[in-house]
Design a protein around this motif. Sequence first.
Motif, PDB file in Angstrom:
ATOM      1  N   MET A 135       7.803 106.367  30.779  1.00 55.34           N
ATOM      2  CA  MET A 135       8.316 105.008  30.915  1.00 55.34           C
ATOM      3  C   MET A 135       7.180 103.998  30.957  1.00 55.34           C
ATOM      4  N   GLU A 136       6.052 104.384  31.553  1.00 53.19           N
ATOM      5  CA  GLU A 136       4.895 103.488  31.625  1.00 53.19           C
ATOM      6  C   GLU A 136       4.373 103.171  30.226  1.00 53.19           C
ATOM      7  N   PHE A 137       4.279 104.196  29.358  1.00 50.41           N
ATOM      8  CA  PHE A 137       3.803 103.966  27.995  1.00 50.41           C
ATOM      9  C   PHE A 137       4.794 103.118  27.210  1.00 50.41           C
ATOM     10  N   PHE A 138       6.083 103.370  27.385  1.00 49.28           N
ATOM     11  CA  PHE A 138       7.093 102.596  26.659  1.00 49.28           C
ATOM     12  C   PHE A 138       7.025 101.118  27.041  1.00 49.28           C
ATOM     13  N   ASN A 139       6.938 100.826  28.342  1.00 47.81           N
ATOM     14  CA  ASN A 139       6.868  99.436  28.801  1.00 47.81           C
ATOM     15  C   ASN A 139       5.611  98.751  28.293  1.00 47.81           C
ATOM     16  N   GLN A 140       4.503  99.482  28.263  1.00 48.89           N
ATOM     17  CA  GLN A 140       3.255  98.912  27.768  1.00 48.89           C
ATOM     18  C   GLN A 140       3.358  98.599  26.273  1.00 48.89           C
ATOM     19  N   ALA A 141       3.958  99.525  25.526  1.00 52.40           N
ATOM     20  CA  ALA A 141       4.129  99.299  24.088  1.00 52.40           C
ATOM     21  C   ALA A 141       5.067  98.120  23.822  1.00 52.40           C
ATOM     22  N   ALA A 142       6.152  98.038  24.595  1.00 53.45           N
ATOM     23  CA  ALA A 142       7.108  96.938  24.410  1.00 53.45           C
ATOM     24  C   ALA A 142       6.465  95.589  24.712  1.00 53.45           C
ATOM     25  N   ALA A 143       5.631  95.533  25.749  1.00 52.86           N
ATOM     26  CA  ALA A 143       4.952  94.283  26.089  1.00 52.86           C
ATOM     27  C   ALA A 143       3.970  93.872  24.990  1.00 52.86           C
ATOM     28  N   THR A 144       3.253  94.857  24.445  1.00 54.19           N
ATOM     29  CA  THR A 144       2.311  94.569  23.361  1.00 54.19           C
ATOM     30  C   THR A 144       3.035  94.046  22.125  1.00 54.19           C
ATOM     31  N   LEU A 145       4.169  94.672  21.783  1.00 54.70           N
ATOM     32  CA  LEU A 145       4.941  94.241  20.615  1.00 54.70           C
ATOM     33  C   LEU A 145       5.514  92.850  20.814  1.00 54.70           C
ATOM     34  N   ALA A 146       5.975  92.557  22.018  1.00 51.54           N
ATOM     35  CA  ALA A 146       6.543  91.237  22.284  1.00 51.54           C
ATOM     36  C   ALA A 146       5.499  90.146  22.073  1.00 51.54           C
ATOM     37  N   GLN A 147       4.271  90.399  22.491  1.00 51.87           N
ATOM     38  CA  GLN A 147       3.193  89.428  22.303  1.00 51.87           C
ATOM     39  C   GLN A 147       2.846  89.258  20.829  1.00 51.87           C
ATOM     40  N   GLN A 148       2.749  90.367  20.103  1.00 50.72           N
ATOM     41  CA  GLN A 148       2.408  90.289  18.689  1.00 50.72           C
ATOM     42  C   GLN A 148       3.531  89.656  17.872  1.00 50.72           C
ATOM     43  N   LEU A 149       4.767  89.929  18.281  1.00 48.04           N
ATOM     44  CA  LEU A 149       5.912  89.366  17.558  1.00 48.04           C
ATOM     45  C   LEU A 149       6.019  87.861  17.777  1.00 48.04           C
ATOM     46  N   GLU A 150       5.680  87.407  18.976  1.00 41.87           N
ATOM     47  CA  GLU A 150       5.736  85.978  19.275  1.00 41.87           C
ATOM     48  C   GLU A 150       4.775  85.193  18.385  1.00 41.87           C
ATOM     49  N   LYS A 151       3.648  85.790  18.035  1.00 45.22           N
ATOM     50  CA  LYS A 151       2.678  85.119  17.175  1.00 45.22           C
ATOM     51  C   LYS A 151       3.210  84.919  15.758  1.00 45.22           C
ATOM     52  N   ARG A 152       4.151  85.757  15.350  1.00 43.21           N
ATOM     53  CA  ARG A 152       4.710  85.660  14.002  1.00 43.21           C
ATOM     54  C   ARG A 152       5.933  84.752  13.948  1.00 43.21           C
ATOM     55  N   MET A 153       6.382  84.275  15.118  1.00 45.60           N
ATOM     56  CA  MET A 153       7.592  83.469  15.178  1.00 45.60           C
ATOM     57  C   MET A 153       7.319  82.014  14.833  1.00 45.60           C
ATOM     58  N   GLN A 154       8.312  81.382  14.217  1.00 45.79           N
ATOM     59  CA  GLN A 154       8.298  79.956  13.932  1.00 45.79           C
ATOM     60  C   GLN A 154       9.406  79.295  14.745  1.00 45.79           C
ATOM     61  N   HIS A 155       9.160  78.054  15.151  1.00 44.04           N
ATOM     62  CA  HIS A 155      10.150  77.296  15.919  1.00 44.04           C
ATOM     63  C   HIS A 155      10.387  75.968  15.220  1.00 44.04           C
ATOM     64  N   ALA A 156      11.651  75.600  15.117  1.00 46.57           N
ATOM     65  CA  ALA A 156      11.992  74.326  14.479  1.00 46.57           C
ATOM     66  C   ALA A 156      13.159  73.689  15.227  1.00 46.57           C
ATOM     67  N   THR A 157      13.091  72.373  15.360  1.00 45.14           N
ATOM     68  CA  THR A 157      14.166  71.612  16.001  1.00 45.14           C
ATOM     69  C   THR A 157      14.943  70.870  14.928  1.00 45.14           C
ATOM     70  N   ILE A 158      16.239  71.096  14.922  1.00 45.58           N
ATOM     71  CA  ILE A 158      17.113  70.490  13.914  1.00 45.58           C
ATOM     72  C   ILE A 158      18.124  69.602  14.616  1.00 45.58           C
ATOM     73  N   GLU A 159      18.162  68.360  14.208  1.00 45.10           N
ATOM     74  CA  GLU A 159      19.044  67.369  14.821  1.00 45.10           C
ATOM     75  C   GLU A 159      20.261  67.152  13.935  1.00 45.10           C
ATOM     76  N   ILE A 160      21.430  67.196  14.540  1.00 47.95           N
ATOM     77  CA  ILE A 160      22.672  66.946  13.802  1.00 47.95           C
ATOM     78  C   ILE A 160      22.979  65.456  13.845  1.00 47.95           C
ATOM     79  N   ILE A 161      23.172  64.858  12.688  1.00 48.70           N
ATOM     80  CA  ILE A 161      23.513  63.435  12.623  1.00 48.70           C
ATOM     81  C   ILE A 161      24.869  63.228  13.300  1.00 48.70           C
ATOM     82  N   PRO A 162      24.977  62.285  14.251  1.00 49.00           N
ATOM     83  CA  PRO A 162      26.214  62.123  15.032  1.00 49.00           C
ATOM     84  C   PRO A 162      27.483  61.976  14.201  1.00 49.00           C
ATOM     85  N   ASP A 163      27.369  61.379  13.005  1.00 50.91           N
ATOM     86  CA  ASP A 163      28.561  61.210  12.168  1.00 50.91           C
ATOM     87  C   ASP A 163      29.167  62.551  11.764  1.00 50.91           C
ATOM     88  N   TYR A 164      28.383  63.636  11.870  1.00 57.29           N
ATOM     89  CA  TYR A 164      28.859  64.961  11.452  1.00 57.29           C
ATOM     90  C   TYR A 164      29.054  65.911  12.646  1.00 57.29           C
TER      91      TYR A 164
END
Length: 286
Positions: A161-190
């Motif tokens: 379990m210790e190795f699995f948790n360590q691997a999962a934490a490492t992957l989460a950090q590496q995956l976050e670096k590949r993520m993109q974030h965008a804010t999309i605003e909906i025009i009130p008329d729609y």
Amino acid sequence: MNLFEKIFNYRMMAQLEEHGALAVTAQERRWLLMMLEHPEAAAALSPDTLDKLRQCLGCSDERNDSLRSVIVEKAGSAVPSLYHPLLRTLRQMIVKKSGMQLRHTRKDGFLLPSQTGVPYKLEYSMVKREWYLLWYNRRTRSLMTTRLRSIHSVEEMPVSMEFFNQAAATLAQQLEKRMQHATIEIIPDYNKELSRILYAFSCFDKQVQYDELSDTYTIKLTFLGDETEYVLSKLRFLGLRVRVTDHPYMKFRMREAAQKSLARYGYSSALETAEHDNGVMAAEAE
């Protein structure tokens, strides 16, 4: 809806949530009946799950004949199956937090030697229309992305379990670096088309916020960098209904597409700013 109806609905939903029950509509029952009749249902679901679903629907008088006559696809293009035989096996490994021994082929078809690691996540690419396995390579200690159709064989391998948790934490950090974030605003008329707009981004992680003062909905999308083109295609489809507010590269691409469309109909002056910003925005995207 009056006050008493709201109180009754609140109490009813609270009781359902407390007992772990779920209210299912007649349309949803008909859809489930159709799903269970699909040829791939037996492979996608375990026998126990199939029996439970059939028992729950067995006492229902719902019939899907009328719905089947309505949902008919004509002249549809050939689409590969959404189900892969390894999905259930890999999903069980992820749930049990176990390791694996994997053999897969490269893009050129060469079969690589067996590798050990930890399965982390299953993802379906809407762009390439196929399943991917995100996993931790024990030798390189890095995030790997492998197509399920490239996997030659996979076997479960116990890990601590210790190795699995360590691997999962490492992957989460590496995956976050590949993520993109965008804010999309909906025009009130729609705003009345909120459900349609959210459906367009249903395959992405998102958060929706509402500003009562401006009567504006804001969608915060999270997606992988290689899925930017797919998000852009959805934005073009939604047209005037939405506006990107905080992603410079996507704002540039949307402006560029609009200016090229205007130029096609004779508004050549609209391309002046596109030529000026092209090199700067392309470098920023990289």
